[in-house]
Each structure stands twice: as structure tokens, then as C-alpha cells.
Design an enzyme around this catalytic site. Structure first.
Site, PDB file in Angstrom:
ATOM      1  N   HIS A  56      -1.525   4.725  -3.962  1.00  0.00           N
ATOM      2  CA  HIS A  56      -1.915   3.772  -2.650  1.00  0.00           C
ATOM      3  C   HIS A  56      -2.438   2.503  -3.383  1.00  0.00           C
ATOM      4  CE1 HIS A  56      -2.079   3.130   1.847  1.00  0.00           C
ATOM      5  NE2 HIS A  56      -2.014   1.818   1.170  1.00  0.00           N
ATOM      6  N   ASN A 215      -8.156   5.225   9.085  1.00  0.00           N
ATOM      7  CA  ASN A 215      -7.601   3.896   9.192  1.00  0.00           C
ATOM      8  C   ASN A 215      -6.272   3.877   9.869  1.00  0.00           C
ATOM      9  OD1 ASN A 215      -9.636   3.728   6.240  1.00  0.00           O
ATOM     10  ND2 ASN A 215     -10.233   2.788   8.258  1.00  0.00           N
ATOM     11  N   ASP A 269      -6.142   1.897  -1.694  1.00  0.00           N
ATOM     12  CA  ASP A 269      -5.547   0.866  -1.098  1.00  0.00           C
ATOM     13  C   ASP A 269      -5.825  -0.672  -1.475  1.00  0.00           C
ATOM     14  OD1 ASP A 269      -3.947  -0.150   1.330  1.00  0.00           O
ATOM     15  OD2 ASP A 269      -5.315   0.199   2.582  1.00  0.00           O
TER      16      ASP A 269
END
Length: 378
Positions: A56, A215, A269
Site C-alpha cells: 500500500h 483510519n 500508505d
């Protein structure tokens, strides 16, 4: 190539053993004790761990996956190599169908010989997300899952794995998950505003992981576990961003103790500001502002991270008070398992890609070896 005298990580035993590695044609062909050859890497007294796997990451060093530029992806890979990553899933953000296809195609067309990291798949994050938990995704492009679109993505990706984030409460999402999984994709639950009963249906339908846990999802309540509660309770894999910003360190520690260490997945991320100074950057179509290394959109929402996976791993060691032996699998085996590529990468075993990171005695990265090639040397 022979990697000699290193303390080699055994993923099954979760321990280090002194061993040599014999590498040919980009693969690990044997583990034991071997005579030196013309190309021996001396790892005496140093830790030898599997190459890290980031499933990710939207980008780094000024490059965004949505740039749809294969040459830029090759340049971006050098940054990942310097931080121990040998396998990457470039991650899209919410965009028009045609732009997502272009991004996937750029990953497929990236020159494998020039790329220092194996691009083994694509993480499609958006547009199948709940607008109430959009985070840094443009609201006007979010929509219900579309299997016809996804079939195009899978066909375009070819032998690369597709890993798709979906909010399971959206219209048709449960049937979508079943069909996408039957076509070979991996489905992760994320950006969701639902309850535990819907999550159970999604898991039963074939979803196997949760995207950046905590999140952009409903939190735990004592009368409703929410998405977070099910991420911690279920046997599914769960991503965590351990950059010290997305999650409080004590929340990381609590989650690690709650979640099986074999299902705890470290991700970054990261976005194009990773490895760059503070300033204004793009995350897909959204302008982001990076101050003191923290990326946010103008509304204040976090917009990815500027982290690298190795630092996330060492942060996990500090936050949860765990050893290197326990932390390694969270950045290697677990993400590879979550993405369905553990047969090729994620551990040091005969027959797997020769993806290796050598750590010096002070825990800094000395060398990164990707498919038998030294791609970073301190």
C-alpha cells in the site's frame, strides 16, 4: 552469488540462524554452508532478513502512481530499495475508470530489468469507497463497486495481482467481493461506515484483509464493534500505518497485542512527498500540504504518509516493545500473504526470489538484494 556467514532469518521459526545463502538466476537455490565463490557477500555477524513487501504505497520522491509513467516508476523504485523494500504494489487513488486503467498499464509496462523492486501487483484504492469515510479521496468520483470495470483491471494486470479496497456496505458490494475473488483478485475492507454484521458478510464473501486499520472506518463502540473491532477480532489480515502520525503508539501496541502477529501487516500508505522536503504535493487529483513531514489536504484530513516501510518496522518494535524477530514478519511474510504472493516472496526459502536485506550491527540497512542483484549498498 553466495551471502556468507550471516544471521539468516527463518520465518517459520521466527529466529535467526547462522547460515549461507546460495543464489543463482535471481533465486535462492540453497541454504547451508558453502565455499566462497567469485562473488561472495560477507554478512558476518549481520542480520539477513527477507526483502520488505509494501502492498500500500501511492508513491515517493515526487512520483505518484497516478502519473501513469512507467519510467517514473522505475526511478521511484530506487527510493524503496534504499529502505529495504524489494516488492511493491503501486497504489492508485480514486479516479476516473480510464485513468485507473492507465495507472495499472504503467505498472505492467515498467521495465523489470531496470526496476530495482518487483512490481508484483497493483492496489486499487478507490473509487469503491463510502463518501462518509472518504479521507483524502475526491467525493465526486466515489461510487458503488462495478465488476465490469474490475474485470478490465484484472485483464489489464495480467500476471500481476490485483488487491482492491472496498467498502462492503455499498450497493452490490457483497456480490462484487464474491465475483472479484473468484476472478483472482484480493479484496480488502476499507473506507467504510458500516457495522460488524456487514463486515462478517464481506469476510464470508471472500474479503481477507482490512485497509489501514483505524483510519477511515467506524471505530470500536462497546455495543457495536464497528469495522475496527472486526479488523482486530477476525482472522483476516489488517494493515497498520506505524508512522507515529496515523496511529498513536499506544494504539499500535494495543493492536499488536490484540491481533495475531501472523495477521498484523505493516504498510506505509506513502505518497509522492516521501523522501522529499516539506511543500505542496499531489495525491492523485488532490493537492496536499506537507508540514513537518505530515501530509494533509486543505480540509485537514491526513493524505497518506511520508513514511518508509523499514522505519515503520522499527517504529513497531519501539511502540509495541517487540523484538526484530517478531517485527520482521509484519513487513515481509504477512503483507505477502495478504496479497497472495507468498509463494514467490516474503521469506528466505529455496526456490523463492532472492530478495534480501542485510542489516548492520547498528540496525541500519547495509545492502538490499533484489532478485539476486545488489540494488542498494550503503
Amino acid at each position: 552469488m553466495i551471502v556468507k556467514n550471516g544471521l539468516v532469518y527463518n520465518t517459520v521459526m521466527k529466529k535467526f540462524y547462522k547460515n549461507d545463502l546460495k543464489i543463482e538466476n535471481g533465486k535462492i537455490i540453497d541454504i547451508g554452508v558453502f565455499d566462497c565463490d567469485d562473488f561472495t557477500v560477507d554478512a558476518d555477524g549481520k542480520y539477513v532478513i527477507p526483502g520488505l513487501v509494501d502492498i500500500h504505497s501511492h508513491g515517493a520522491v515526487g512520483v505518484d502512481t497516478m502519473d501513469s509513467d512507467s519510467d517514473k516508476l522505475v526511478e521511484m523504485c530506487k527510493f524503496y530499495s534504499s529502505h529495504g523494500v524489494t516488492t511493491l504494489f503501486p497504489t492508485t487513488t480514486t479516479a476516473k475508470h480510464v485513468d485507473t486503467k492507465k495507472a495499472i498499464l504503467s505498472v505492467v509496462e515498467a521495465d523489470e530489468e531496470k526496476c530495482t523492486v518487483s512490481l508484483r501487483g497493483v492496489h486499487v484504492e478507490g473509487p469503491y469507497l463510502n463518501v462518509k469515510r472518504a479521507g483524502a479521496h475526491p467525493h465526486d468520483l466515489l461510487k458503488a463497486p462495478d465488476i465490469s470495470e474490475t474485470k478490465e483491471y484484472i485483464e489489464l494486470a495480467g500476471d500481476k495481482r490485483l488487491y482492491i479496497t472496498v467498502a462492503p456496505e455499498l450497493d452490490g458490494a457483497i456480490d462484487f467481493i464474491k465475483e472479484a475473488v473468484s476472478l483472482g483478485a484480493k479484496v480488502s475492507i476499507g473506507h467504510s461506515e458500516t457495522d460488524s454484521e456487514v463486515i462478517k458478510k464481506a469476510l464470508d464473501a471472500g474479503a481477507t484483509s482490512f485497509t489501514h486499520t483505524y483510519n477511515a472506518m467506524t471505530p470500536i463502540h462497546h455495543r457495536e464493534p464497528g469495522v475496527v473491532g472486526m479488523a482486530l477480532l477476525s482472522d483476516a489480515y489488517a494493515e497498520f500505518i506505524c508512522d507515529g502520525e496515523h496511529l498513536n503508539p499506544d494504539v499500535v501496541a494495543m493492536s499488536y497485542k490484540t491481533k495475531s502477529r501472523d495477521r498484523f501487516v505493516l504498510v506505509t500508505d506513502s505518497m509522492q512527498a516521501a523522501g522529499m522536503p516539506d511543500g505542496v504535493y499531489m495525491l492523485g487529483e488532490l493537492e496536499t500540504y506537507v508540514v513537518d513531514g505530515v501530509a494533509r489536504i486543505k480540509e485537514g484530513n491526513l493524505a497518506g504518509s511520508t513514511a518508509n516501510l523499514y522505519n515503520c518496522m522499527t517504529n513497531l518494535m519501539k511502540f509495541a516493545g517487540i523484538s526484530l524477530e517478531d517485527a520482521v514478519i509484519c513487513a515481509t511474510r504477512n503483507p505477502a500473504m495478504a496479497a497472495g504472493i507468498y509463494d514467490k516472496v516474503g521469506s528466505i526459502e529455496k526456490g523463492k526470489d532472492a530478495d534480501i536485506v542485510i542489516l548492520d550491527t547498528d540496525m541500519t540497512i547495509e545492502k538490499t538484494i533484489s532478485r539476486g542483484r545488489i540494488v542498494y549498498d550503503k
